[in-house]
Design an enzyme around this catalytic site. Structure first.
Site, mmCIF file in Angstrom:
data_model
loop_
_atom_site.group_PDB
_atom_site.id
_atom_site.type_symbol
_atom_site.label_atom_id
_atom_site.label_comp_id
_atom_site.label_asym_id
_atom_site.label_seq_id
_atom_site.Cartn_x
_atom_site.Cartn_y
_atom_site.Cartn_z
ATOM 1 C CG HIS A 102 -25.992 -50.559 42.172
ATOM 2 N ND1 HIS A 102 -26.786 -51.127 42.782
ATOM 3 C CD2 HIS A 102 -24.805 -49.865 42.238
ATOM 4 C CE1 HIS A 102 -25.267 -51.740 44.132
ATOM 5 N NE2 HIS A 102 -24.890 -50.293 43.284
ATOM 6 C CG HIS A 104 -21.415 -47.197 40.614
ATOM 7 N ND1 HIS A 104 -21.374 -46.698 41.523
ATOM 8 C CD2 HIS A 104 -21.338 -49.220 40.879
ATOM 9 C CE1 HIS A 104 -21.642 -46.761 42.984
ATOM 10 N NE2 HIS A 104 -22.162 -48.312 42.644
HETATM 11 P P1 AMP Z 1 -22.252 -49.835 45.930
HETATM 12 O O1 AMP Z 1 -21.804 -49.841 46.988
HETATM 13 O O2 AMP Z 1 -21.772 -50.686 44.446
HETATM 14 O O3 AMP Z 1 -23.139 -50.502 46.693
HETATM 15 O O4 AMP Z 1 -23.184 -48.299 45.170
HETATM 16 C C1 AMP Z 1 -24.308 -48.156 46.118
HETATM 17 C C2 AMP Z 1 -24.420 -46.405 45.056
HETATM 18 O O5 AMP Z 1 -25.211 -45.982 46.098
HETATM 19 C C3 AMP Z 1 -23.244 -45.884 46.640
HETATM 20 O O6 AMP Z 1 -22.388 -45.193 45.380
HETATM 21 C C4 AMP Z 1 -23.649 -44.675 46.797
HETATM 22 O O7 AMP Z 1 -23.349 -44.034 47.025
HETATM 23 C C5 AMP Z 1 -25.513 -44.713 45.867
HETATM 24 N N1 AMP Z 1 -26.284 -44.674 47.156
HETATM 25 C C6 AMP Z 1 -26.645 -44.542 47.955
HETATM 26 N N2 AMP Z 1 -27.596 -44.166 48.720
HETATM 27 C C7 AMP Z 1 -28.436 -44.111 47.324
HETATM 28 C C8 AMP Z 1 -30.038 -42.726 47.092
HETATM 29 N N3 AMP Z 1 -30.738 -43.194 48.136
HETATM 30 N N4 AMP Z 1 -29.962 -42.415 45.480
HETATM 31 C C9 AMP Z 1 -28.919 -42.024 45.217
HETATM 32 N N5 AMP Z 1 -27.503 -43.531 45.189
HETATM 33 C C10 AMP Z 1 -27.936 -43.404 46.210
#
Ligand code: AMP
Length: 138
Positions: A102, A104
């Site tokens: 993903h 950001h």
């Molecule tokens: P990463 O640390 O790059 O893997 O980012 C994962 C991101 O997903 C973090 O910024 C979390 O805040 C976000 N996240 C985790 N669970 C959910 C969810 N159920 N819906 C939306 N965002 C989420």
């Protein structure tokens, strides 16, 4: 490491978990981050299964970057942010917490420090409003 199909984003992509959806097409899903580091923090999730950038299909990467750009512009317009950060983490030591690729899109506001990564839960009503506003600008 192998891709784990039980990760939370895989469940959201399958519709097994809710999200504040902004946009979806055959290649990707866009949704609000529920632990936003800044108002308008949005995630772009390619549907093709990969843990992160390192094991992604280059074709999936080529397809998603124009969408990342569209989302960045829409988020900037909606939030009136002064800038946009693009972040993408690969493996836990680098900050990755969800092991499905993903990107950001994180608005930057003049004079405001970036919030902590994946900490405070956003307000659902505000996230829903932002999702609709960003969707309208895409
Ligand atoms: P990463 O640390 O790059 O893997 O980012 C994962 C991101 O997903 C973090 O910024 C979390 O805040 C976000 N996240 C985790 N669970 C959910 C969810 N159920 N819906 C939306 N965002 C989420």
């Amino acid at each position: 490491m192998a891709y784990d199909p039980t990760n939370i984003f895989a469940k959201i992509l399958k519709g097994e978990m809710p999200c504040h959806k902004v946009y979806e097409d055959e290649t990707a899903l866009v949704m609000m981050d529920i632990f936003p580091q800044a108002k308008g923090h949005t995630l772009i999730i390619p549907k093709a299964a990969s843990r992160n950038l390192l094991d992604a299909d280059p074709a999936a990467l080529s397809a998603v970057i124009p969408l990342v750009q569209r989302v960045a512009n829409a988020v900037k317009t909606v939030t009136n942010a002064d800038g946009i950060r693009l972040a993408q983490f690969n493996e836990a030591p680098a900050g990755q917490t969800v092991f499905h690729l993903h990107f950001h899109v994180i608005p930057a506001y003049e004079g405001q420090a970036l919030g902590a990564h994946a900490s405070g839960r956003g307000d659902d009503a505000e996230l829903a409003t932002l999702a609709a506003e960003v969707a309208a600008k895409l």
